[in-house]
Design a protein around this motif. Structure first.
Motif, PDB file in Angstrom:
ATOM      1  N   PRO A 254     -36.890 -98.391 -45.673  1.00 38.31           N
ATOM      2  CA  PRO A 254     -37.745 -98.553 -46.853  1.00 38.31           C
ATOM      3  C   PRO A 254     -36.889 -98.419 -48.115  1.00 38.31           C
ATOM      4  O   PRO A 254     -35.883 -97.705 -48.113  1.00 38.31           O
ATOM      5  N   TRP A 255     -37.276 -99.109 -49.186  1.00 40.40           N
ATOM      6  CA  TRP A 255     -36.561 -98.976 -50.448  1.00 40.40           C
ATOM      7  C   TRP A 255     -37.059 -97.753 -51.207  1.00 40.40           C
ATOM      8  O   TRP A 255     -38.165 -97.258 -50.961  1.00 40.40           O
ATOM      9  N   SER A 256     -36.254 -97.275 -52.138  1.00 46.06           N
ATOM     10  CA  SER A 256     -36.643 -96.153 -52.990  1.00 46.06           C
ATOM     11  C   SER A 256     -36.125 -96.426 -54.397  1.00 46.06           C
ATOM     12  O   SER A 256     -34.957 -96.807 -54.570  1.00 46.06           O
ATOM     13  N   ASP A 257     -36.976 -96.256 -55.402  1.00 45.80           N
ATOM     14  CA  ASP A 257     -36.621 -96.592 -56.780  1.00 45.80           C
ATOM     15  C   ASP A 257     -35.267 -96.006 -57.183  1.00 45.80           C
ATOM     16  O   ASP A 257     -35.025 -94.801 -57.010  1.00 45.80           O
ATOM     17  N   GLY A 258     -34.388 -96.866 -57.703  1.00 46.18           N
ATOM     18  CA  GLY A 258     -33.100 -96.419 -58.209  1.00 46.18           C
ATOM     19  C   GLY A 258     -32.029 -96.241 -57.162  1.00 46.18           C
ATOM     20  O   GLY A 258     -30.886 -95.906 -57.492  1.00 46.18           O
ATOM     21  N   HIS A 259     -32.366 -96.497 -55.887  1.00 43.36           N
ATOM     22  CA  HIS A 259     -31.402 -96.302 -54.803  1.00 43.36           C
ATOM     23  C   HIS A 259     -30.871 -97.643 -54.288  1.00 43.36           C
ATOM     24  O   HIS A 259     -31.499 -98.686 -54.457  1.00 43.36           O
TER      25      HIS A 259
ATOM     26  N   HIS B 145     -28.733-104.356 -52.451  1.00 45.67           N
ATOM     27  CA  HIS B 145     -30.025-104.233 -53.133  1.00 45.67           C
ATOM     28  C   HIS B 145     -30.023-102.976 -53.995  1.00 45.67           C
ATOM     29  O   HIS B 145     -29.683-101.887 -53.507  1.00 45.67           O
ATOM     30  N   LEU B 146     -30.427-103.123 -55.244  1.00 41.06           N
ATOM     31  CA  LEU B 146     -30.773-101.976 -56.084  1.00 41.06           C
ATOM     32  C   LEU B 146     -32.284-102.007 -56.242  1.00 41.06           C
ATOM     33  O   LEU B 146     -32.833-102.925 -56.856  1.00 41.06           O
ATOM     34  N   ALA B 147     -32.963-101.022 -55.670  1.00 45.72           N
ATOM     35  CA  ALA B 147     -34.426-100.982 -55.730  1.00 45.72           C
ATOM     36  C   ALA B 147     -34.866-100.637 -57.148  1.00 45.72           C
ATOM     37  O   ALA B 147     -34.415 -99.646 -57.727  1.00 45.72           O
ATOM     38  N   LEU B 148     -35.740-101.455 -57.697  1.00 45.94           N
ATOM     39  CA  LEU B 148     -36.178-101.295 -59.083  1.00 45.94           C
ATOM     40  C   LEU B 148     -37.626-100.821 -59.177  1.00 45.94           C
ATOM     41  O   LEU B 148     -37.930 -99.855 -59.864  1.00 45.94           O
ATOM     42  N   ARG B 149     -38.511-101.526 -58.511  1.00 49.88           N
ATOM     43  CA  ARG B 149     -39.910-101.092 -58.452  1.00 49.88           C
ATOM     44  C   ARG B 149     -40.390-101.232 -57.018  1.00 49.88           C
ATOM     45  O   ARG B 149     -40.505-102.335 -56.493  1.00 49.88           O
ATOM     46  N   VAL B 150     -40.644-100.091 -56.405  1.00 52.50           N
ATOM     47  CA  VAL B 150     -41.062-100.054 -55.007  1.00 52.50           C
ATOM     48  C   VAL B 150     -42.531 -99.617 -54.970  1.00 52.50           C
ATOM     49  O   VAL B 150     -42.926 -98.704 -55.699  1.00 52.50           O
ATOM     50  N   PRO B 151     -43.356-100.251 -54.136  1.00 49.96           N
ATOM     51  CA  PRO B 151     -44.751 -99.818 -54.024  1.00 49.96           C
ATOM     52  C   PRO B 151     -44.869 -98.322 -53.708  1.00 49.96           C
ATOM     53  O   PRO B 151     -44.010 -97.755 -53.025  1.00 49.96           O
ATOM     54  N   LYS B 152     -45.924 -97.714 -54.219  1.00 48.50           N
ATOM     55  CA  LYS B 152     -46.136 -96.278 -53.968  1.00 48.50           C
ATOM     56  C   LYS B 152     -46.188 -95.991 -52.477  1.00 48.50           C
ATOM     57  O   LYS B 152     -45.703 -94.966 -52.006  1.00 48.50           O
ATOM     58  N   ASP B 153     -46.784 -96.902 -51.736  1.00 45.81           N
ATOM     59  CA  ASP B 153     -46.837 -96.780 -50.277  1.00 45.81           C
ATOM     60  C   ASP B 153     -45.535 -97.325 -49.686  1.00 45.81           C
ATOM     61  O   ASP B 153     -45.519 -98.311 -48.959  1.00 45.81           O
ATOM     62  N   ARG B 154     -44.429 -96.657 -50.011  1.00 46.01           N
ATOM     63  CA  ARG B 154     -43.102 -97.216 -49.714  1.00 46.01           C
ATOM     64  C   ARG B 154     -42.825 -97.351 -48.222  1.00 46.01           C
ATOM     65  O   ARG B 154     -42.016 -98.195 -47.814  1.00 46.01           O
ATOM     66  N   GLU B 155     -43.468 -96.543 -47.389  1.00 47.24           N
ATOM     67  CA  GLU B 155     -43.225 -96.639 -45.951  1.00 47.24           C
ATOM     68  C   GLU B 155     -43.737 -97.958 -45.375  1.00 47.24           C
ATOM     69  O   GLU B 155     -43.356 -98.349 -44.276  1.00 47.24           O
TER      70      GLU B 155
END
Length: 237
Positions: A169-174, A143-153
């Protein structure tokens, strides 16, 4: 009427034999989560994640078919129509009309050796994917995280490994790289959509297992599982 069996059930005995052989020849240990940078191509994707994100999010989630709509074999786990998928490539078949919408992404995935599938996977707000496991040890999932909700947890994947549960949890760009034959479950308990680029690649193995994987995946390519998806994608266009 008897319930139609999925490819997961129809190939159960064959998969056990294939998986045992693959793991005897695997160049990687049998574990749930890996450092994604064992693959050189990951750096290129991460370096271009913002462009990939821009291409992906220009395609509105409600313009993507739900996975359950196009893949009957995903049945139970894709019952939530808020899990949406934008197919780019699978088992040697390229969705040319979809790739034309995302030219940078398409050019980057063309450089990935041993690619099995490439899609944008979107979990709309509130979506839940039940606990499940993948088809074969012959693939690893990225997975490449592209857009993750602000409430990522409150947007995460949980991967089981023996007595341990990895909550990721995902993180943008990771990136995240894992063996999806370990049971896993996914939640998006937020009010925003989550976008990832989802790639599946062949597991690095010594040559006897590589030959067996090539035969196995060729069988998958011509199976009802893949042909149903192709037919339903054509209908959804």
């Amino acid at each position: 009427m008897a319930k139609k069996k999925t490819i997961y059930h129809l190939t159960k005995n064959l998969r056990a034999v294939v998986d045992n052989f693959i793991m005897r020849c695997s160049l990687l240990p049998d574990q749930a989560i890996f450092n994604p940078h064992i693959f050189a191509w990951v750096k290129d994707l991460e370096a271009n994640w913002q462009t990939i994100c821009k291409e992906a999010t220009l395609i509105r989630a409600d313009n993507m078919p739900s996975l359950g709509e196009i893949s009957p074999d995903h049945g139970r786990i894709a019952a939530d129509a808020r899990w949406r998928t934008f197919f780019l490539e699978g088992y040697g078949y390229k969705r040319l009309e979809n790739r034309a919408c995302v030219p940078v992404t398409a050019s980057l995935i063309d450089k990935i050796p041993d690619l099995c599938t490439a899609t944008f996977s979107v979990l709309e707000a509130g979506c839940h994917i039940p606990r499940h496991r993948g088809m074969t040890k012959g693939m690893l999932t990225y997975h490449l995280a592209l857009r993750v909700p602000k409430d990522r947890e409150n947007c995460w994947i949980q991967i089981e490994e023996g007595d341990e549960c990895h909550v990721c949890p995902w993180s943008d760009g990771h990136s995240l790289l894992f063996d999806d034959t370990y049971n896993h479950e996914v939640w998006n308990n937020t009010e925003e959509d989550r976008y990832v680029l989802l790639i599946q690649v062949k597991r690095p193995c010594k040559w006897p297992a590589r030959l067996l994987m090539n035969v196995f995946f060729k069988g998958v390519r011509y199976s009802r599982f893949v042909q149903d998806i192709r037919k339903n994608l054509d209908k959804s266009q």
